[in-house]
Design a protein around this motif. Structure first.
Motif, PDB file in Angstrom:
ATOM      1  N   VAL A  90       0.631  -1.287   0.128  1.00 25.81           N
ATOM      2  CA  VAL A  90       0.130  -0.189   0.154  1.00 25.81           C
ATOM      3  C   VAL A  90       0.478   1.446   0.322  1.00 25.81           C
ATOM      4  N   ARG A 134      -9.818  -1.071   9.392  1.00 27.38           N
ATOM      5  CA  ARG A 134      -9.526  -2.411   9.042  1.00 27.38           C
ATOM      6  C   ARG A 134      -8.555  -3.117  10.345  1.00 27.38           C
ATOM      7  N   GLU A 192      -5.280  -4.466  11.868  1.00 27.55           N
ATOM      8  CA  GLU A 192      -4.074  -4.932  11.289  1.00 27.55           C
ATOM      9  C   GLU A 192      -3.287  -5.207  12.497  1.00 27.55           C
ATOM     10  N   CYS A 210       0.969  -6.536  12.940  1.00 26.30           N
ATOM     11  CA  CYS A 210       2.499  -5.738  12.914  1.00 26.30           C
ATOM     12  C   CYS A 210       3.530  -6.793  13.018  1.00 26.30           C
ATOM     13  N   TYR A 243       2.937  -0.550   4.841  1.00 27.62           N
ATOM     14  CA  TYR A 243       1.244  -1.084   4.610  1.00 27.62           C
ATOM     15  C   TYR A 243       1.114  -2.359   3.500  1.00 27.62           C
ATOM     16  N   ALA A 248      -1.950  -4.301   2.581  1.00 29.70           N
ATOM     17  CA  ALA A 248      -3.664  -4.956   2.193  1.00 29.70           C
ATOM     18  C   ALA A 248      -3.488  -6.321   2.349  1.00 29.70           C
ATOM     19  N   ARG A 254      -7.702  -7.104   6.328  1.00 21.24           N
ATOM     20  CA  ARG A 254      -6.158  -7.079   7.255  1.00 21.24           C
ATOM     21  C   ARG A 254      -5.082  -6.217   6.146  1.00 21.24           C
ATOM     22  N   TYR A 255      -5.054  -5.296   7.487  1.00 13.54           N
ATOM     23  CA  TYR A 255      -3.618  -5.025   6.981  1.00 13.54           C
ATOM     24  C   TYR A 255      -2.123  -5.719   7.722  1.00 13.54           C
ATOM     25  N   VAL A 294       1.338  -5.165   8.800  1.00 15.48           N
ATOM     26  CA  VAL A 294       2.309  -3.457   9.166  1.00 15.48           C
ATOM     27  C   VAL A 294       3.416  -4.320   9.206  1.00 15.48           C
TER      28      VAL A 294
END
Length: 216
Positions: free
Chosen positions: A30, A44, A46, A48, A85, A87, A92-93, A95
């Protein structure tokens, strides 16, 4: 006696399939973010990924997504200090946080990155879990504890993911797991299951996919 930080069990069939479908779908880069104002809308769930330099973070992200070059986007020159980021489908992300522990990084760069990381962890309401990657060959080091303490202070649930499990023998594997289990006892934000992975062999990949896919 119940072990406080056991290894994550194999996922149930429903969770396994949910994870497979999530990562078999669209996965796209992204943007790279250098300030909180640049973060995508918090619309959304996320998760990490954090880990010290050379822990195998890019390899694991590529193994999860089945895309050999996806994480290269976060390793190209100029992006090493960005929050990147990706997607996962439409809800969902994933990270990718910059690798920490670069001894040669300029002090000003490190300070800027630490400030951004603190702001991100403390202020991202849609962040459901941080996965902290630890090299199976080395276990938790002092530099890792600094990140774990930051996650504690930010009240962000984190789960340890041991990487490069294929690179050690059984004795080292067991010793590292025991070291990590003992170290996590000092961290209230630690999720009480450890995921063991090997990007090369695929160990733990389905488990991690299922965990990410079933977070609400």
């Amino acid at each position: 006696m119940t072990l406080r930080f056991p290894l994550a069990p194999e996922p149930e069939d429903t969770a396994r399939e949910k994870g497979r479908l999530l990562f078999a779908g669209p996965v796209t880069f992204v943007k790279g973010v250098v300030a909180m104002a640049g973060l995508p809308p918090p619309d959304r769930v996320e998760v990490c990924f954090a880990g010290r330099s050379n822990v195998g973070k890019s390899s694991l992200i590529n193994a999860l997504t089945g895309r050999k070059t996806l994480a290269r986007a976060s390793n190209t020159p100029g992006r090493t200090q960005e929050i990147n980021y990706f997607a996962l489908g439409e809800d969902r992300y994933l990270v990718d946080l910059p690798g920490y522990g670069y001894a040669e990084a300029p002090v000003a760069v490190v300070a800027k990155w630490q400030a951004l990381l603190k702001q991100y962890l403390a202020g991202r309401v849609t962040l459901r879990r941080a996965f902290v990657l630890i090299d199976m060959r080395h276990g938790i080091k002092a530099v890792d504890h600094e990140i774990l303490k930051l996650l504690d202070r930010s009240a962000v649930t984190f789960q340890v993911v041991l990487t490069k499990a294929d690179k050690v023998n059984k004795a080292t594997r067991e010793a590292t797991i025991a070291q990590v289990q003992g170290a996590l006892a000092a961290h209230p934000a630690a999720y009480p299951e450890i995921v063991v992975t090997s990007s090369e062999k695929g160990e733990g990949v389905e488990t991690l996919r299922a965990i990410i896919a079933t977070l609400e």
